[in-house]
Enzyme design. Sequence first.
Site, PDB file in Angstrom:
ATOM      1  N   VAL A  69     -25.617  12.411 -52.770  1.00  0.00           N
ATOM      2  CA  VAL A  69     -24.887  10.660 -52.614  1.00  0.00           C
ATOM      3  C   VAL A  69     -25.091   9.781 -51.903  1.00  0.00           C
ATOM      4  O   VAL A  69     -25.573   8.576 -52.036  1.00  0.00           O
ATOM      5  CB  VAL A  69     -23.835  10.514 -51.162  1.00  0.00           C
ATOM      6  CG1 VAL A  69     -22.599  11.477 -50.916  1.00  0.00           C
ATOM      7  CG2 VAL A  69     -24.229  10.940 -49.807  1.00  0.00           C
ATOM      8  N   ASN A  95     -17.865  10.740 -45.113  1.00  0.00           N
ATOM      9  CA  ASN A  95     -18.293  11.099 -44.015  1.00  0.00           C
ATOM     10  C   ASN A  95     -20.518  11.973 -43.750  1.00  0.00           C
ATOM     11  O   ASN A  95     -20.378  12.692 -43.188  1.00  0.00           O
ATOM     12  CB  ASN A  95     -17.963  12.898 -44.342  1.00  0.00           C
ATOM     13  CG  ASN A  95     -17.618  14.219 -43.722  1.00  0.00           C
ATOM     14  OD1 ASN A  95     -17.518  14.041 -42.315  1.00  0.00           O
ATOM     15  ND2 ASN A  95     -18.403  15.061 -43.496  1.00  0.00           N
ATOM     16  N   SER A 147     -20.741   7.637 -34.728  1.00  0.00           N
ATOM     17  CA  SER A 147     -20.749   8.616 -33.957  1.00  0.00           C
ATOM     18  C   SER A 147     -21.164   7.745 -32.726  1.00  0.00           C
ATOM     19  O   SER A 147     -21.096   6.437 -32.555  1.00  0.00           O
ATOM     20  CB  SER A 147     -22.085   9.325 -33.968  1.00  0.00           C
ATOM     21  OG  SER A 147     -22.370   9.877 -32.752  1.00  0.00           O
ATOM     22  N   TYR A 161     -31.198   9.266 -35.594  1.00  0.00           N
ATOM     23  CA  TYR A 161     -29.741   9.080 -35.754  1.00  0.00           C
ATOM     24  C   TYR A 161     -29.170   8.103 -35.522  1.00  0.00           C
ATOM     25  O   TYR A 161     -27.890   7.797 -35.794  1.00  0.00           O
ATOM     26  CB  TYR A 161     -29.801  10.451 -35.095  1.00  0.00           C
ATOM     27  CG  TYR A 161     -27.761  11.048 -35.889  1.00  0.00           C
ATOM     28  CD1 TYR A 161     -27.502  11.752 -36.782  1.00  0.00           C
ATOM     29  CD2 TYR A 161     -27.256  10.665 -34.399  1.00  0.00           C
ATOM     30  CE1 TYR A 161     -26.154  11.744 -36.762  1.00  0.00           C
ATOM     31  CE2 TYR A 161     -25.701  11.496 -34.153  1.00  0.00           C
ATOM     32  CZ  TYR A 161     -25.319  11.585 -35.539  1.00  0.00           C
ATOM     33  OH  TYR A 161     -24.551  11.835 -35.684  1.00  0.00           O
ATOM     34  N   LYS A 165     -26.649   5.388 -37.306  1.00  0.00           N
ATOM     35  CA  LYS A 165     -25.685   5.367 -36.475  1.00  0.00           C
ATOM     36  C   LYS A 165     -24.824   4.209 -36.582  1.00  0.00           C
ATOM     37  O   LYS A 165     -23.808   3.659 -36.318  1.00  0.00           O
ATOM     38  CB  LYS A 165     -24.802   6.611 -35.953  1.00  0.00           C
ATOM     39  CG  LYS A 165     -24.635   7.948 -36.530  1.00  0.00           C
ATOM     40  CD  LYS A 165     -23.399   8.215 -37.599  1.00  0.00           C
ATOM     41  CE  LYS A 165     -23.403   9.692 -38.454  1.00  0.00           C
ATOM     42  NZ  LYS A 165     -23.225   9.630 -39.053  1.00  0.00           N
ATOM     43  N   ILE A 194     -18.150  17.078 -31.232  1.00  0.00           N
ATOM     44  CA  ILE A 194     -17.064  17.870 -31.659  1.00  0.00           C
ATOM     45  C   ILE A 194     -17.949  19.555 -32.507  1.00  0.00           C
ATOM     46  O   ILE A 194     -18.698  19.133 -33.038  1.00  0.00           O
ATOM     47  CB  ILE A 194     -17.148  17.138 -33.368  1.00  0.00           C
ATOM     48  CG1 ILE A 194     -16.310  16.213 -32.986  1.00  0.00           C
ATOM     49  CG2 ILE A 194     -15.725  17.798 -34.309  1.00  0.00           C
ATOM     50  CD1 ILE A 194     -15.283  15.354 -33.008  1.00  0.00           C
TER      51      ILE A 194
HETATM   52  P1  NAP Z   1     -21.425  19.325 -41.700  1.00  0.00           P
HETATM   53  O1  NAP Z   1     -19.603  19.464 -42.067  1.00  0.00           O
HETATM   54  O2  NAP Z   1     -21.866  20.112 -41.945  1.00  0.00           O
HETATM   55  O3  NAP Z   1     -20.385  18.094 -43.147  1.00  0.00           O
HETATM   56  C1  NAP Z   1     -21.204  17.655 -43.583  1.00  0.00           C
HETATM   57  C2  NAP Z   1     -21.028  18.158 -45.158  1.00  0.00           C
HETATM   58  O4  NAP Z   1     -22.250  17.452 -45.341  1.00  0.00           O
HETATM   59  C3  NAP Z   1     -22.191  19.742 -45.568  1.00  0.00           C
HETATM   60  O5  NAP Z   1     -21.424  19.728 -46.119  1.00  0.00           O
HETATM   61  C4  NAP Z   1     -23.624  19.647 -46.259  1.00  0.00           C
HETATM   62  O6  NAP Z   1     -24.424  19.918 -47.177  1.00  0.00           O
HETATM   63  C5  NAP Z   1     -22.802  17.853 -47.308  1.00  0.00           C
HETATM   64  N1  NAP Z   1     -24.266  16.841 -47.014  1.00  0.00           N
HETATM   65  C6  NAP Z   1     -25.384  16.466 -46.596  1.00  0.00           C
HETATM   66  N2  NAP Z   1     -25.333  15.670 -47.098  1.00  0.00           N
HETATM   67  C7  NAP Z   1     -25.597  15.952 -48.005  1.00  0.00           C
HETATM   68  C8  NAP Z   1     -25.700  14.516 -49.224  1.00  0.00           C
HETATM   69  N3  NAP Z   1     -26.689  13.771 -49.708  1.00  0.00           N
HETATM   70  N4  NAP Z   1     -24.630  14.988 -50.289  1.00  0.00           N
HETATM   71  C9  NAP Z   1     -23.782  15.181 -49.961  1.00  0.00           C
HETATM   72  N5  NAP Z   1     -23.252  16.118 -49.381  1.00  0.00           N
HETATM   73  C10 NAP Z   1     -24.015  15.947 -47.821  1.00  0.00           C
HETATM   74  O7  NAP Z   1     -20.985  18.495 -40.531  1.00  0.00           O
HETATM   75  P2  NAP Z   1     -20.035  17.763 -39.671  1.00  0.00           P
HETATM   76  O8  NAP Z   1     -20.966  18.206 -38.445  1.00  0.00           O
HETATM   77  O9  NAP Z   1     -19.007  18.281 -39.629  1.00  0.00           O
HETATM   78  O10 NAP Z   1     -20.822  16.410 -39.148  1.00  0.00           O
HETATM   79  C11 NAP Z   1     -19.890  15.105 -40.140  1.00  0.00           C
HETATM   80  C12 NAP Z   1     -20.175  14.001 -39.955  1.00  0.00           C
HETATM   81  O11 NAP Z   1     -20.020  13.651 -38.524  1.00  0.00           O
HETATM   82  C13 NAP Z   1     -21.487  13.500 -40.175  1.00  0.00           C
HETATM   83  O12 NAP Z   1     -22.020  12.296 -40.645  1.00  0.00           O
HETATM   84  C14 NAP Z   1     -22.116  13.169 -38.825  1.00  0.00           C
HETATM   85  O13 NAP Z   1     -23.331  12.298 -38.483  1.00  0.00           O
HETATM   86  C15 NAP Z   1     -21.294  12.951 -38.441  1.00  0.00           C
HETATM   87  N6  NAP Z   1     -20.940  13.062 -36.378  1.00  0.00           N
HETATM   88  C16 NAP Z   1     -20.993  14.517 -35.839  1.00  0.00           C
HETATM   89  C17 NAP Z   1     -20.596  14.934 -34.552  1.00  0.00           C
HETATM   90  C18 NAP Z   1     -20.710  16.327 -34.481  1.00  0.00           C
HETATM   91  O14 NAP Z   1     -20.136  16.760 -33.081  1.00  0.00           O
HETATM   92  N7  NAP Z   1     -20.213  17.522 -35.132  1.00  0.00           N
HETATM   93  C19 NAP Z   1     -20.677  13.757 -33.521  1.00  0.00           C
HETATM   94  C20 NAP Z   1     -20.593  12.217 -33.794  1.00  0.00           C
HETATM   95  C21 NAP Z   1     -20.726  12.213 -35.566  1.00  0.00           C
HETATM   96  P3  NAP Z   1     -25.562  21.136 -47.052  1.00  0.00           P
HETATM   97  O15 NAP Z   1     -24.497  22.163 -45.839  1.00  0.00           O
HETATM   98  O16 NAP Z   1     -25.952  21.545 -47.886  1.00  0.00           O
HETATM   99  O17 NAP Z   1     -26.281  20.323 -46.201  1.00  0.00           O
END
Ligand code: NAP
Length: 267
Positions: A69, A95, A147, A161, A165, A194
């Site tokens: 992206v 996302n 976030s 980060y 955000k 999360i």
């Molecule tokens: P996740 O399950 O690992 O999902 C992220 C996905 O995005 C992964 O499959 C990753 O692929 C893909 N990705 C990364 N860079 C990319 C790019 N440049 N182009 C296309 N795809 C890409 O992560 P998640 O924890 O659910 O996080 C998702 C969102 O939630 C993020 O924006 C994060 O900041 C936000 N968030 C998460 C939390 C938490 O506690 N988990 C809290 C607040 C906000 P690869 O694995 O191949 O890199």
Amino acid sequence: MARLAGKIALVTGAGSMKGGMGNGKATAIRLAQEGAAIAALDLDQTAAEETCDLIRQEGGRAFALTADVTQEDQVKTAVDRCMSEFGQIDILQNNVGILKTGGAMDSTVEDWDALVHVNMKAVFLPTKHVLPHFVERGVGVVTNISSIAGLRYLGTPYIGYNATKGSIISFTRNLAAEMAPHGVRANAILPGFIDTPMARNITEQNTDDPDTIDWDALDKQRAARIPLGRVGTPWDVANAAVFLASDDASYITGTEITVDGGVSCRV
Ligand code: NAP
């Protein structure tokens, strides 16, 4: 009646690391359960295909798109492919986000640049290329994943980060005001803690010996800091995304939904 019957959703970061359940993957599945057809975009083709398989197993429609992206040509091609496959796009769920630790003094320029590059382009580029299709039909919904860390310091130095955000909130409000006359709504979801593969990954990176991490004990420690008494799941984020994408939210734009079990209410 499914709330999103007949809608087409493009979800970025719809795969998930290590075959687990992330926010984008859960959102793609929940949007499909509400009747939307899904274009599941991810860097990793296998991960995107896995999400599509799960959707198809439940009787939904989905196809996988591989794209980075942060690369405009790849985003444009992905949007074009989504249009030729489905003929329209109604919902864009941005996302993708990356996380790197570091405070004001110890963050490296490389990490800072990577955070700004990925986290900001992840909302800007898909939005830029989907908007003309929304404007043409006078309808569309953008939901960006920010976030609660975009609002305040949460006890661990993640300055780059958190700054990106926070910027996503500003981007979303600007987008909402600019695009409202075209029938386009834009909102942000602010997740708290999360339990996702990305969150576990950063915990492992910050630990000398990841094999010694007691995930159950850590979960209890984190839950004790959350007013609702549990760590969030990707389904909590996905349910907010379904609401924002649906007509139930038709008068809601330019705002944020916090999905954090009450963490940000506590001093
Ligand atoms: P996740 O399950 O690992 O999902 C992220 C996905 O995005 C992964 O499959 C990753 O692929 C893909 N990705 C990364 N860079 C990319 C790019 N440049 N182009 C296309 N795809 C890409 O992560 P998640 O924890 O659910 O996080 C998702 C969102 O939630 C993020 O924006 C994060 O900041 C936000 N968030 C998460 C939390 C938490 O506690 N988990 C809290 C607040 C906000 P690869 O694995 O191949 O890199």
